[in-house]
Design a protein around this motif. Structure first.
Motif, PDB file in Angstrom:
ATOM      1  N   VAL A   1       0.824  -1.215   0.000  1.00  0.00           N
ATOM      2  CA  VAL A   1       0.000   0.000   0.000  1.00  0.00           C
ATOM      3  C   VAL A   1       0.852   1.256   0.000  1.00  0.00           C
ATOM      4  CG1 VAL A   1      -1.783   1.299   1.231  1.00  0.00           C
ATOM      5  CG2 VAL A   1      -1.893  -1.208   1.141  1.00  0.00           C
ATOM      6  N   LEU A   2       1.859   1.324   0.853  1.00  0.00           N
ATOM      7  CA  LEU A   2       2.708   2.515   0.913  1.00  0.00           C
ATOM      8  C   LEU A   2       3.621   2.635  -0.302  1.00  0.00           C
ATOM      9  CD1 LEU A   2       3.694   2.770   4.687  1.00  0.00           C
ATOM     10  CD2 LEU A   2       1.809   3.849   3.448  1.00  0.00           C
ATOM     11  N   GLN A   3       3.677   1.582  -1.110  1.00  0.00           N
ATOM     12  CA  GLN A   3       4.432   1.633  -2.361  1.00  0.00           C
ATOM     13  C   GLN A   3       3.531   1.940  -3.548  1.00  0.00           C
ATOM     14  OE1 GLN A   3       7.731   1.419  -2.065  1.00  0.00           O
ATOM     15  NE2 GLN A   3       7.421   1.043   0.127  1.00  0.00           N
ATOM     16  N   GLY A   4       2.251   2.278  -3.223  1.00  0.00           N
ATOM     17  CA  GLY A   4       1.321   2.651  -4.283  1.00  0.00           C
ATOM     18  C   GLY A   4       0.594   1.492  -4.923  1.00  0.00           C
ATOM     19  N   GLN A   5       0.740   0.290  -4.359  1.00  0.00           N
ATOM     20  CA  GLN A   5       0.066  -0.879  -4.914  1.00  0.00           C
ATOM     21  C   GLN A   5      -1.245  -1.153  -4.169  1.00  0.00           C
ATOM     22  OE1 GLN A   5       2.703  -4.307  -5.436  1.00  0.00           O
ATOM     23  NE2 GLN A   5       4.466  -2.957  -5.077  1.00  0.00           N
ATOM     24  N   LYS A   6      -2.082  -1.961  -4.769  1.00  0.00           N
ATOM     25  CA  LYS A   6      -3.341  -2.343  -4.157  1.00  0.00           C
ATOM     26  C   LYS A   6      -3.105  -3.332  -3.039  1.00  0.00           C
ATOM     27  CE  LYS A   6      -7.962  -4.089  -5.338  1.00  0.00           C
ATOM     28  NZ  LYS A   6      -8.827  -4.604  -6.447  1.00  0.00           N
ATOM     29  N   PHE A   7      -3.900  -3.241  -1.974  1.00  0.00           N
ATOM     30  CA  PHE A   7      -3.777  -4.174  -0.859  1.00  0.00           C
ATOM     31  C   PHE A   7      -4.352  -5.520  -1.281  1.00  0.00           C
ATOM     32  CE2 PHE A   7      -5.187  -6.482   2.844  1.00  0.00           C
ATOM     33  CZ  PHE A   7      -4.193  -6.269   3.776  1.00  0.00           C
ATOM     34  N   GLU A   8      -3.499  -6.526  -1.369  1.00  0.00           N
ATOM     35  CA  GLU A   8      -3.931  -7.886  -1.690  1.00  0.00           C
ATOM     36  C   GLU A   8      -3.128  -8.858  -0.841  1.00  0.00           C
ATOM     37  OE1 GLU A   8      -5.348  -7.615  -6.357  1.00  0.00           O
ATOM     38  OE2 GLU A   8      -3.326  -8.318  -5.884  1.00  0.00           O
ATOM     39  N   LEU A   9      -3.821  -9.780  -0.204  1.00  0.00           N
ATOM     40  CA  LEU A   9      -3.131 -10.768   0.598  1.00  0.00           C
ATOM     41  C   LEU A   9      -2.547 -11.853  -0.292  1.00  0.00           C
ATOM     42  CD1 LEU A   9      -5.703 -11.173   3.508  1.00  0.00           C
ATOM     43  CD2 LEU A   9      -3.529  -9.962   3.562  1.00  0.00           C
ATOM     44  N   PRO A  10      -1.413 -12.434   0.104  1.00  0.00           N
ATOM     45  CA  PRO A  10      -0.812 -13.500  -0.686  1.00  0.00           C
ATOM     46  C   PRO A  10      -1.776 -14.665  -0.867  1.00  0.00           C
ATOM     47  CG  PRO A  10       0.687 -12.746   1.020  1.00  0.00           C
ATOM     48  CD  PRO A  10      -0.636 -12.112   1.311  1.00  0.00           C
ATOM     49  N   ALA A  11      -1.781 -15.254  -2.028  1.00  0.00           N
ATOM     50  CA  ALA A  11      -2.690 -16.381  -2.297  1.00  0.00           C
ATOM     51  C   ALA A  11      -2.269 -17.610  -1.477  1.00  0.00           C
ATOM     52  CB  ALA A  11      -2.671 -16.703  -3.766  1.00  0.00           C
TER      53      ALA A  11
END
Length: 212
Positions: free
Chosen positions: A202-212
């Motif tokens: 998130v702080l790197q500008g990516q969407k919050f997604e949990l590892p599969a």
């Protein structure tokens, strides 16, 4: 009041304002656990009953009223105004698994055998696990809106800041509160996986997604 306690309170305040902003601007409760918010209402109401018989300071009183009022208002928004956006099919954590053990712990571990003290202990234990339905929902969906993750991060920082607060109070005042310390450490520990994803994505500008 020391700096760590103040910053913790401000982080807690920020978490609620972020959540209210998310709900009001998006006109949606999507991604927010109603059960977690209901648990926070129980936490604040049981903890701050002393509003009716003990005055500490204006700051203390205003903060208590705000936390009770805002948490009840959030429940109102989720239950009535934006109810169509609240999906109970993914908010399925069994609350009895949290409330029952917290009641038992409060009856065993408290500082005085008084209703207000037992309720205070109950609120401390319950707050330490109140976030679990929200984290469980994240696990089920695997993702969350960025502003929702900011809300959870502020809530986690609030608890994390209380750890140096306890250390400071021990060295400056000789005060040790084992119930609050143990519950706070448990609560902070529950956020570790979340914070890892939050800081690396998130702080790197990516969407919050949990590892599969």
């Amino acid at each position: 009041m020391n700096l760590f306690r103040l910053l913790g309170d401000l982080s807690h305040l920020a978490s609620i304002l972020i959540l209210l902003h998310k709900i009001q601007t998006s006109r949606s409760c999507r991604g927010i656990s109603f059960k977690t918010q209901a648990l926070y209402v129980a936490v604040f109401v049981s903890r701050y009953l002393d509003l009716f018989f003990r005055y500490i300071s204006l700051y203390n009183t205003v903060m208590k009223i705000f936390f009770i009022g805002s948490s009840c208002y959030i429940l109102y928004l989720m239950k009535y105004r934006y109810r169509p956006t609240n999906d109970p099919s993914i908010d399925t954590f069994r609350l009895e698994y949290l409330i029952g053990p917290c009641v038992i712990l409060a009856l065993i571990f408290h500082y005085q055998w008084q209703i207000s003290e037992v309720l205070w202990s109950f609120s401390i234990f319950l707050e330490s696990v109140a976030i679990l339905p929200q984290l469980f929902m994240l696990q089920r969906t695997g993702e969350a809106e960025t502003i929702t993750t900011h809300y959870l991060a502020a809530l986690g920082v609030y608890r994390a800041l209380y750890i140096p607060n306890w250390i400071y109070r021990y060295f400056s005042e000789g005060v040790v509160d084992p119930i609050a310390i143990i519950a706070g450490i448990v609560q902070t520990g529950l956020y570790l996986d979340f914070f890892y994803v939050y800081f690396t994505k998130v702080l790197q500008g990516q969407k919050f997604e949990l590892p599969a």
